[in-house]
Each structure stands twice: as structure tokens, then as C-alpha cells.
Design an enzyme around this catalytic site. Structure first.
Site, PDB file in Angstrom:
ATOM      1  N   ASN A  23       1.119  -0.962   0.025  1.00 44.59           N
ATOM      2  CA  ASN A  23       0.136  -0.053  -0.088  1.00 44.59           C
ATOM      3  C   ASN A  23       1.212   1.362  -0.474  1.00 44.59           C
ATOM      4  O   ASN A  23       0.566   2.380  -0.855  1.00 44.59           O
ATOM      5  CB  ASN A  23      -1.031   0.729   1.255  1.00 44.59           C
ATOM      6  CG  ASN A  23      -1.822  -1.195   0.995  1.00 44.59           C
ATOM      7  OD1 ASN A  23      -1.965  -2.074  -0.002  1.00 44.59           O
ATOM      8  ND2 ASN A  23      -2.331  -1.278   2.075  1.00 44.59           N
ATOM      9  N   THR A  80     -15.548  36.752 -32.544  1.00 38.31           N
ATOM     10  CA  THR A  80     -16.326  35.995 -31.622  1.00 38.31           C
ATOM     11  C   THR A  80     -17.542  35.557 -31.824  1.00 38.31           C
ATOM     12  O   THR A  80     -18.336  36.208 -33.053  1.00 38.31           O
ATOM     13  CB  THR A  80     -16.646  36.940 -30.547  1.00 38.31           C
ATOM     14  OG1 THR A  80     -17.685  38.172 -31.435  1.00 38.31           O
ATOM     15  CG2 THR A  80     -15.415  37.939 -30.117  1.00 38.31           C
ATOM     16  N   HIS A  81     -18.213  34.679 -31.306  1.00 40.82           N
ATOM     17  CA  HIS A  81     -19.174  33.894 -32.021  1.00 40.82           C
ATOM     18  C   HIS A  81     -19.136  33.208 -33.288  1.00 40.82           C
ATOM     19  O   HIS A  81     -19.958  33.844 -33.812  1.00 40.82           O
ATOM     20  CB  HIS A  81     -21.097  35.054 -32.399  1.00 40.82           C
ATOM     21  CG  HIS A  81     -20.851  35.349 -30.990  1.00 40.82           C
ATOM     22  ND1 HIS A  81     -21.267  35.172 -30.122  1.00 40.82           N
ATOM     23  CD2 HIS A  81     -20.342  36.444 -30.122  1.00 40.82           C
ATOM     24  CE1 HIS A  81     -22.037  36.151 -28.454  1.00 40.82           C
ATOM     25  NE2 HIS A  81     -20.743  36.984 -29.304  1.00 40.82           N
ATOM     26  N   SER A 107      -8.533  11.392 -48.731  1.00 43.38           N
ATOM     27  CA  SER A 107     -10.314  10.464 -48.871  1.00 43.38           C
ATOM     28  C   SER A 107      -9.909   9.621 -49.801  1.00 43.38           C
ATOM     29  O   SER A 107      -9.657   9.333 -50.092  1.00 43.38           O
ATOM     30  CB  SER A 107     -10.971  11.922 -49.141  1.00 43.38           C
ATOM     31  OG  SER A 107     -11.999  10.528 -49.534  1.00 43.38           O
ATOM     32  N   LYS A 126      -9.464  15.285 -51.517  1.00 43.86           N
ATOM     33  CA  LYS A 126      -9.818  15.993 -50.111  1.00 43.86           C
ATOM     34  C   LYS A 126      -8.616  15.517 -50.098  1.00 43.86           C
ATOM     35  O   LYS A 126      -7.542  15.299 -50.031  1.00 43.86           O
ATOM     36  CB  LYS A 126     -10.153  14.709 -49.567  1.00 43.86           C
ATOM     37  CG  LYS A 126     -12.266  14.947 -49.528  1.00 43.86           C
ATOM     38  CD  LYS A 126     -12.327  16.953 -49.119  1.00 43.86           C
ATOM     39  CE  LYS A 126     -12.438  16.856 -47.255  1.00 43.86           C
ATOM     40  NZ  LYS A 126     -13.419  15.325 -46.532  1.00 43.86           N
ATOM     41  N   ASN A 183      -7.328  15.584 -45.032  1.00 43.69           N
ATOM     42  CA  ASN A 183      -7.827  15.977 -43.826  1.00 43.69           C
ATOM     43  C   ASN A 183      -6.630  16.582 -42.933  1.00 43.69           C
ATOM     44  O   ASN A 183      -6.081  15.984 -43.186  1.00 43.69           O
ATOM     45  CB  ASN A 183      -8.950  15.313 -44.258  1.00 43.69           C
ATOM     46  CG  ASN A 183      -9.812  14.701 -44.888  1.00 43.69           C
ATOM     47  OD1 ASN A 183     -10.376  16.149 -45.769  1.00 43.69           O
ATOM     48  ND2 ASN A 183      -9.955  13.383 -45.270  1.00 43.69           N
ATOM     49  N   GLU A 206      -7.764  17.057 -36.187  1.00 41.81           N
ATOM     50  CA  GLU A 206      -8.748  15.681 -35.832  1.00 41.81           C
ATOM     51  C   GLU A 206      -8.311  15.698 -34.540  1.00 41.81           C
ATOM     52  O   GLU A 206      -9.415  15.141 -33.217  1.00 41.81           O
ATOM     53  CB  GLU A 206      -9.568  15.300 -36.559  1.00 41.81           C
ATOM     54  CG  GLU A 206      -9.830  16.753 -37.672  1.00 41.81           C
ATOM     55  CD  GLU A 206     -10.641  16.245 -38.849  1.00 41.81           C
ATOM     56  OE1 GLU A 206     -11.383  16.255 -39.874  1.00 41.81           O
ATOM     57  OE2 GLU A 206     -10.395  15.167 -39.120  1.00 41.81           O
ATOM     58  N   GLN A 250      -6.594   0.036  -7.876  1.00 39.18           N
ATOM     59  CA  GLN A 250      -5.552   0.014  -8.451  1.00 39.18           C
ATOM     60  C   GLN A 250      -6.031   0.887 -10.202  1.00 39.18           C
ATOM     61  O   GLN A 250      -5.334   0.102 -10.613  1.00 39.18           O
ATOM     62  CB  GLN A 250      -5.776  -1.935  -8.422  1.00 39.18           C
ATOM     63  CG  GLN A 250      -4.680  -2.630  -9.803  1.00 39.18           C
ATOM     64  CD  GLN A 250      -4.347  -4.069  -9.334  1.00 39.18           C
ATOM     65  OE1 GLN A 250      -4.101  -4.575  -8.704  1.00 39.18           O
ATOM     66  NE2 GLN A 250      -5.319  -4.422 -10.459  1.00 39.18           N
TER      67      GLN A 250
END
Ligand code: ARG
Length: 472
Positions: free
Chosen positions: A116, A161-162, A289, A295, A297, A302, A334
Site C-alpha cells: 500500500n 467572437t461567436h 480521402s 480531399k 483532411n 482532429e 488499482q
């Protein structure tokens, strides 16, 4: 595995007549993952052995034989040559069993110690190293951010912003926001290190030991010391064997770090879209892709974002694990290891990959310039113009709102309105009003500490460079 006494691990000898059934052994073993603690378990054992010699439990010869053998076991572990046995349950019993097989006196090593307090010290030793490595990784990440900022020191982009265009900022200013976040992450790791760096050995299973153990000596040997070199030992044996605060703290700090990495990843993913087109991530950090030939990616970014989920999950799992556990040690504990290991591995790899990706990212200056020259980004500057002429800000805000609407009606960009058109909204607009839309001038005016004028951003970049130089 048959239930014979021969299979019984040390923890079952004496009291038990047979070893556990195969299903139980498989369910309860932890060596398949806690073998990673091997080197640190040995560090703890060596310090304990030296202390036992001091206390008169081991002779010098015995201590030396134990430490030498532990050292060779440690090397075998490092070289992947050590044979871990599942039936011996965990890393601690595997190492002790092998030690005792090679050295007679190995059987004395567990004097005044329990698994322990042994596991508590081992995990602290492991995590201490891990924190160092991660902090270093974060330093490299900050350098990569500063480097990318410096290489593109003249690039201006819209700040959002937003997720709507708000005001122009230097690209470097945006990157340095992350350098600040990672700075706080490093500080949090440092705090965690400091609180964790206390030695629990000597706490035994729950109530210390009747033997004259020298806890301070062990603490000193294992560098559980304060800045003045004074040993730091835990002050309550029950707390020491059941405390996993340090694991939670690390995983909490790591979860926040992962969230920061995830936000940076998200920004990069957006910037790399055709719609934004602000940056180009090197092919090495993207994939194609299987269906659409055009593509590219941003898979690395990600996955940095995606892996944040498991890091947050690990923190929640740990808190749930501890909640409602009666004092003191319970085998539930554990379960802390895989969560901790996974968190440490994930954030370290994410930070490293993010650093590499930033080093291999280039900026599309034309696209940034085009986006940043949207005059609407300077609508607030036009309101500030009126404020300088004595108009209260609320009124100025209203007036510029009307100007924006007027431009929309006339289907013209904001900076194409004539002075007469501006004056039709508010008489305080003068002949100098259109000069507000000079982007470079507008940027130069944002010169307070922490604001994104070119001069201030340069100052911040230099400040970061100086901090790095101090660390080198
Ligand atoms: N493998 C165990 C763990 O990780 C070590 C401690 C075992 N202690 C015990 N009393 N069974 O927690």
C-alpha cells in the site's frame, strides 16, 4: 491455471491453501499494465533497503546484494528482457519474487513495508518524471507557437467572437493567446509536482510500523525534499496509503491542457478550410480521402481534438473511483493506473504532434490580408472616432449601427460611404472620418499592454524569446 498452492502469489502464502482460480487471477492482476512502474518500484526498494541497513535489519552485505540485483533487474526491464508473470499479480510482487529467487536476503526487503505504501511511493516517483517530460514538451510547443508568429509577424487576420468577424488582430497575437494558456498549464503541473513530492513510505499498510524505520532518510534518498533540501514525509499514515489526490490533480491539469490543445486544433482545422484558407498544414500531418480525390483532411488536428474526450473521461473515472471509497486502501485503487497512464501518454503525444504540425504550417498571407481588410472589422474604430469628438459611446454605437445599415442598403462596403452619407447619420463625422479605415493605422492604435498593435505584439514575441533563453 490450476488452483494449486504452488501458483499462489506471496500475498496468499500461509493463510491460503490454494492459489486463485484462473478467472480471478486474470481479473485481479495488474502487471499487464503496471509493469511500466518497474524502474520506479526499484528506486523505492533501493532506498528502503539502504534505510533497512541503517535500522539494523539488513547487513551491509545483504543491502549491497539486494541493490545490485535490483539494479540488474532494472536494466533487464529497460531492455525488455525481464519476464513478467501474470500469476504474480503486480509489478511489485514480480520484482520482489525475482529478487528473492536470486538473493536470499531479498525476503527481508518487505520489512516494515506494505504494497500500500509501496505503490503510493512508486506512482509518485513515476509521475514526477512524467511531469518533467510533459513540461518540457509544453516548452517546445510554446516555442513552436512563437516561431510561427515570428515568421508571420506582419500578418493580420480577423479576430472572431461567436465565430463572426469581430476586430482585426495580428496572427501572432492569436497564437500567443495559446502560449499564455500553455504557460498556465505548466504552472499547474508545477503546483501538482510540489504537492505530490512528499514521501509516503513508512506508512505501511495503514498504521506505520513497529520497527524503527527512518522515514526522513528514505525521503532524502528519493529526493522528496523541499527547496532547502529538507525531507518531506507524509504526516498521516492513513491518508498516505489511500490518497490519490496527486493522480486526480495531474489528470485535472492534463484535462485542461487537452482542452487548450483541442481549441488550438479546432482553430487550425477552421483556418485550413477552403472557406478560411489562412493556413496550409504540411501534407505529412494530413490524409487523403479514400473516395474523394481532392480531399486533404487535417486528421492530426482532429485527433488532438478528439483525444481530449478520453482525457476528460479519465478524470471523471478517477473522481468516480474515489468517491465513496471507505478509508483506507481498497483494491479499487488499482484502477487508477490505466487512467493515469492513458492521460499522460495522450497529452504528451498530442502536445508533441501539435508542436511538429505548427513547425510545418505555412500562412497564406494573401487570404489573410483579404479577410482582414473587411472594413466592417473597424466599425468599432468608427464609433471610437465619434467618442473622440465628444459623443457618448452608446450614442456613437447607435450611429455606427445606422451607418452599417446604410452601407448594407447601398450595397457598398463601409469604407466606401462618402463623408456626406456619414454626416447624414451624425453631424460629428468630419472629413477625416474615412481615415479610420486605414488598417495599419488602426492596428497601431491598439497599443496597450496585451493589445494587438504591431509594436506590442513584437514586444510580446520578444518577451517570450527572453523567457526561452532563460530556460536554455
Ligand atoms: N497492485 C496494487 C495496486 O495497484 C498494489 C497494492 C496492493 N495492495 C493490496 N493490499 N492488495 O493498488
Amino acid at each position: 491455471m490450476k488452483r494449486t498452492k504452488k501458483n499462489a502469489p506471496v500475498s496468499r502464502s500461509g493463510r491460503f491453501t490454494a492459489g486463485p482460480g484462473a478467472d480471478v487471477a486474470q481479473f485481479t492482476e495488474s502487471v499487464s499494465f503496471d509493469w511500466r512502474l518497474g524502474r520506479h518500484d526499484i528506486m523505492g526498494s533501493m532506498a528502503h533497503a539502504m534505510m533497512l541497513q541503517h535500522a539494523g535489519v539488513l547487513t551491509r552485505r545483504e543491502q549491497l546484494a539486494i541493490c545490485r540485483t535490483l539494479d540488474s533487474i532494472s536494466q533487464e526491464i529497460r531492455d525488455g528482457k525481464f519476464r513478467w508473470k501474470r500469476e504474480l499479480e503486480d509489478v511489485h510482487m514480480n520484482i520482489e519474487a525475482e529478487l528473492t529467487r536470486r538473493v536470499h536476503a531479498g525476503a527481508k526487503l518487505h520489512t516494515g513495508r506494505s504494497r500500500n505504501d509501496q505503490v503510493a511511493v512508486t506512482m509518485r516517483l513515476w509521475l514526477r518524471e512524467e511531469i518533467f517530460t510533459l513540461a518540457e514538451e509544453l516548452g517546445l510547443l510554446q516555442r513552436a507557437l512563437v516561431g510561427l508568429g515570428e515568421r508571420n509577424a506582419d500578418v493580420i487576420i480577423p479576430g472572431y467572437t461567436h465565430l463572426q468577424r469581430a476586430q482585426p488582430v495580428y496572427f501572432a497575437h492569436h497564437l500567443l493567446a495559446y502560449a499564455e494558456m500553455f504557460k498556465r498549464d505548466r504552472q499547474r503541473l508545477g503546483d501538482c509536482y510540489f504537492r505530490m513530492n512528499v514521501c509516503p513510505l513508512g506508512s505501511g499498510a495503514i498504521a506505520g510500523s513497529t520497527l524503527p524505520l527512518d522515514r526522513e532518510l528514505v525521503a532524502r534518498l528519493l529526493l522528496f525534499t523541499d527547496l532547502k533540501g529538507k525531507p518531506r514525509v507524509t504526516q498521516n499514515s492513513m491518508d498516505a496509503v489511500s490518497d490519490r489526490d496527486f493522480v486526480v490533480e495531474f489528470c485535472a491539469a492534463a484535462a485542461l491542457l487537452a482542452v487548450h490543445l483541442s481549441r488550438l486544433a479546432e482553430d487550425m482545422i477552421l483556418w485550413a478550410t477552403r472557406e478560411f484558407n489562412f493556413i496550409k498544414i504540411d501534407d505529412a500531418y494530413t490524409t487523403g480521402s479514400s473516395l474523394m480525390p481532392q480531399k486533404k483532411n487535417p486528421d492530426v488536428a482532429e485527433l488532438v481534438r478528439g483525444k481530449t474526450g478520453r482525457v476528460i473521461g479519465n478524470l471523471v473515472a478517477l473522481l468516480t473511483l474515489l468517491k465513496g471509497l471507505p478509508m483506507t486502501y481498497n483494491r479499487d485503487l488499482q484502477e487508477d493506473k490505466e487512467r493515469l497512464f492513458d492521460t499522460a501518454d495522450t497529452v504528451r503525444a498530442s502536445a508533441r504532434l501539435m508542436t511538429a504540425m505548427l513547425r510545418h504550417t505555412s500562412v497564406n498571407k494573401e487570404a489573410c490580408r483579404a479577410a482582414a481588410s473587411d472594413p466592417a472589422l473597424l466599425a468599432t474604430d468608427l464609433a471610437d472616432y465619434l467618442v473622440r469628438k465628444g459623443v457618448p459611446f452608446r450614442k456613437a454605437h447607435h450611429a455606427v449601427g445606422a451607418v452599417v445599415a446604410q452601407a448594407e442598403r447601398a450595397n457598398k462596403p463601409l469604407n466606401r460611404l462618402t463623408v456626406a452619407e456619414l454626416r447624414s447619420v451624425d453631424k460629428n463625422f468630419g472629413a477625416d472620418a474615412p481615415a479610420v479605415f486605414n488598417l495599419e493605422k488602426a492596428m497601431a492604435q491598439r497599443k496597450m499592454t496585451g493589445a494587438p498593435s504591431g509594436k506590442e505584439v513584437r514586444k510580446q514575441l520578444d518577451r517570450w524569446r527572453k523567457t526561452f533563453a532563460k530556460l536554455d
